[in-house]
Motif scaffolding. Structure first.
Motif, short mmCIF file in Angstrom:
data_model
loop_
_atom_site.label_atom_id
_atom_site.label_comp_id
_atom_site.label_asym_id
_atom_site.label_seq_id
_atom_site.Cartn_x
_atom_site.Cartn_y
_atom_site.Cartn_z
N LEU A 1 2.97 -0.78 9.92
CA LEU A 1 4.39 -0.88 10.25
C LEU A 1 5.20 -0.38 9.07
O LEU A 1 4.94 -0.74 7.92
CB LEU A 1 4.75 -2.33 10.56
N VAL A 2 6.19 0.47 9.34
CA VAL A 2 7.05 1.00 8.28
C VAL A 2 8.50 0.61 8.57
O VAL A 2 8.92 0.60 9.74
CB VAL A 2 6.91 2.54 8.16
N GLU A 3 9.24 0.24 7.53
CA GLU A 3 10.63 -0.18 7.71
C GLU A 3 11.53 1.04 7.80
O GLU A 3 12.24 1.39 6.86
CB GLU A 3 11.05 -1.10 6.56
N SER A 4 11.50 1.70 8.93
CA SER A 4 12.29 2.90 9.13
C SER A 4 12.39 3.15 10.62
O SER A 4 11.92 2.35 11.44
CB SER A 4 11.64 4.09 8.41
N THR A 5 13.00 4.26 10.98
CA THR A 5 13.05 4.70 12.36
C THR A 5 12.57 6.15 12.42
O THR A 5 12.58 6.84 11.39
CB THR A 5 14.47 4.61 12.93
N LEU A 6 12.19 6.62 13.59
CA LEU A 6 11.79 8.02 13.71
C LEU A 6 12.96 8.94 13.41
O LEU A 6 12.76 10.03 12.86
CB LEU A 6 11.23 8.29 15.11
N CYS B 1 0.16 10.72 12.23
CA CYS B 1 1.40 10.77 13.01
C CYS B 1 2.24 9.54 12.72
O CYS B 1 1.74 8.55 12.16
CB CYS B 1 1.13 10.88 14.51
N PHE B 2 3.51 9.62 13.07
CA PHE B 2 4.39 8.46 13.11
C PHE B 2 4.68 8.20 14.59
O PHE B 2 4.85 9.14 15.37
CB PHE B 2 5.70 8.73 12.39
N TYR B 3 4.74 6.93 14.98
CA TYR B 3 5.03 6.63 16.38
C TYR B 3 5.83 5.34 16.49
O TYR B 3 5.82 4.49 15.59
CB TYR B 3 3.74 6.53 17.20
N LYS C 1 0.84 -1.19 0.00
CA LYS C 1 0.00 0.00 0.00
C LYS C 1 0.88 1.24 0.00
O LYS C 1 1.85 1.32 0.75
CB LYS C 1 -0.91 0.01 1.23
N VAL C 2 0.54 2.19 -0.85
CA VAL C 2 1.27 3.45 -0.91
C VAL C 2 0.51 4.50 -0.09
O VAL C 2 -0.68 4.71 -0.30
CB VAL C 2 1.43 3.95 -2.36
N ILE C 3 1.20 5.10 0.87
CA ILE C 3 0.59 6.11 1.74
C ILE C 3 1.30 7.44 1.52
O ILE C 3 2.52 7.53 1.66
CB ILE C 3 0.70 5.70 3.22
N SER C 4 0.56 8.46 1.15
CA SER C 4 1.15 9.78 0.96
C SER C 4 1.25 10.49 2.31
O SER C 4 0.53 10.16 3.26
CB SER C 4 0.32 10.61 -0.02
N THR C 5 2.13 11.46 2.39
CA THR C 5 2.29 12.20 3.65
C THR C 5 1.02 12.97 4.00
O THR C 5 0.78 13.28 5.17
CB THR C 5 3.48 13.17 3.58
N ASP C 6 0.19 13.26 3.01
CA ASP C 6 -1.08 13.95 3.27
C ASP C 6 -2.05 13.08 4.07
O ASP C 6 -2.97 13.59 4.70
CB ASP C 6 -1.75 14.36 1.96
N TYR D 1 5.62 2.98 13.30
CA TYR D 1 4.32 2.86 12.64
C TYR D 1 3.85 4.19 12.08
O TYR D 1 4.18 5.26 12.59
CB TYR D 1 3.27 2.35 13.64
N ILE D 2 3.03 4.08 11.02
CA ILE D 2 2.28 5.22 10.50
C ILE D 2 0.85 5.08 10.98
O ILE D 2 0.24 4.02 10.83
CB ILE D 2 2.28 5.24 8.96
#
Length: 251
Positions: A182-187, A163-165, A154-159, A172-173
């Protein structure tokens, strides 16, 4: 084939290593800074392939090449967006945008292997790349994320982001339709990737967009509490040391 990873975010380095393991590529060494890399290359045989992050904790990774004559092939792993990729294309350099997709990783490795019989070398114009990366008028920020949703992507735009947490060592987004991914990144990495005019790291656990703020309340110990439309996993508290900067950010 000898391979190393140069990446200052240790969780990101370990994640890339796991993905390379799936491709039967063994990572011999993981380095995390310019200084550490220069020392290592000065005292060790250079690898066949380097997975190289651009922004390290103590400077741009290009500084390594200014000090050491490195002959290894390079695949950049970068959070920079399209504007920087123009420089990579001009120099015929492979690159992977973070978060790294496993299919893209496999393609980049295949491209590298295809060059081996031809013994092709790549001349990297680091001055040109640094020029493009440092041009504030060319600066671009991440506008979308790809996440796994069951068996789908799934593609999620910043709009769409409320929040990210962080939770249980994951990032997570939370979207405006009250869903969590769940996103493969860090804050820490997200803080670098996102437009600072639009997103603010209010605490160790939360990174929020300005447009999602519903209400701001006075909280204990000189802190602030931010109310978001649907997020209720945890309280969003602006840490005391960030209150002044936060107030400036919201104008």
């Amino acid at each position: 084939m000898t391979t190393i990873i140069i990446e200052d975010e240790k969780p990101a380095a370990r994640l890339l290593q796991r993905k390379l393991d799936k491709l039967n590529i063994e990572v011999g060494v993981m380095l995390h800074s310019v200084a550490e890399s220069i020392e290592w290359f000065s005292n060790n045989e250079h690898p066949d392939l380097i997975f190289l992050d651009i922004q390290l904790s103590d400077g741009l990774s290009f500084e390594i090449f200014e000090k050491i004559d490195i002959k290894s092939a390079v695949i950049f792993t970068t959070a920079y967006d399209e504007y920087a990729l123009r420089a990579f294309k001009l120099n015929s350099i492979d690159y992977l945008l973070k978060p790294i997709d496993e299919d893209d990783l496999a393609i980049a490795v295949t491209k590298y292997k295809d060059r081996l019989p031809k013994k092709e070398t790549i001349k990297i114009d680091f001055d040109e790349i640094k020029k493009m990366l440092s041009n504030p008028f060319e600066k671009s920020y991440k506008k979308r994320f790809t996440v796994k949703f069951g068996q789908h992507l799934k593609v999620i735009s910043t709009d769409e982001v409320e929040c990210f947490y962080s939770e249980n060592k994951g990032t997570y987004i939370h979207t405006k339709d009250n869903r969590n991914y769940l996103v493969e990144s860090t804050l820490e990495l997200l803080e670098q990737e996102l437009d600072p005019d639009e997103f603010f790291r209010v605490s160790r656990k939360h990174l929020i967009p300005l447009v999602a703020i519903k209400e701001i309340l006075i909280y204990s110990n000189s802190r602030l509490k931010v109310i978001l439309p649907s997020y209720n996993v945890d309280e969003v508290i602006v840490s005391r040391e960030k209150v002044s900067e936060f107030k400036k950010w919201i104008g």
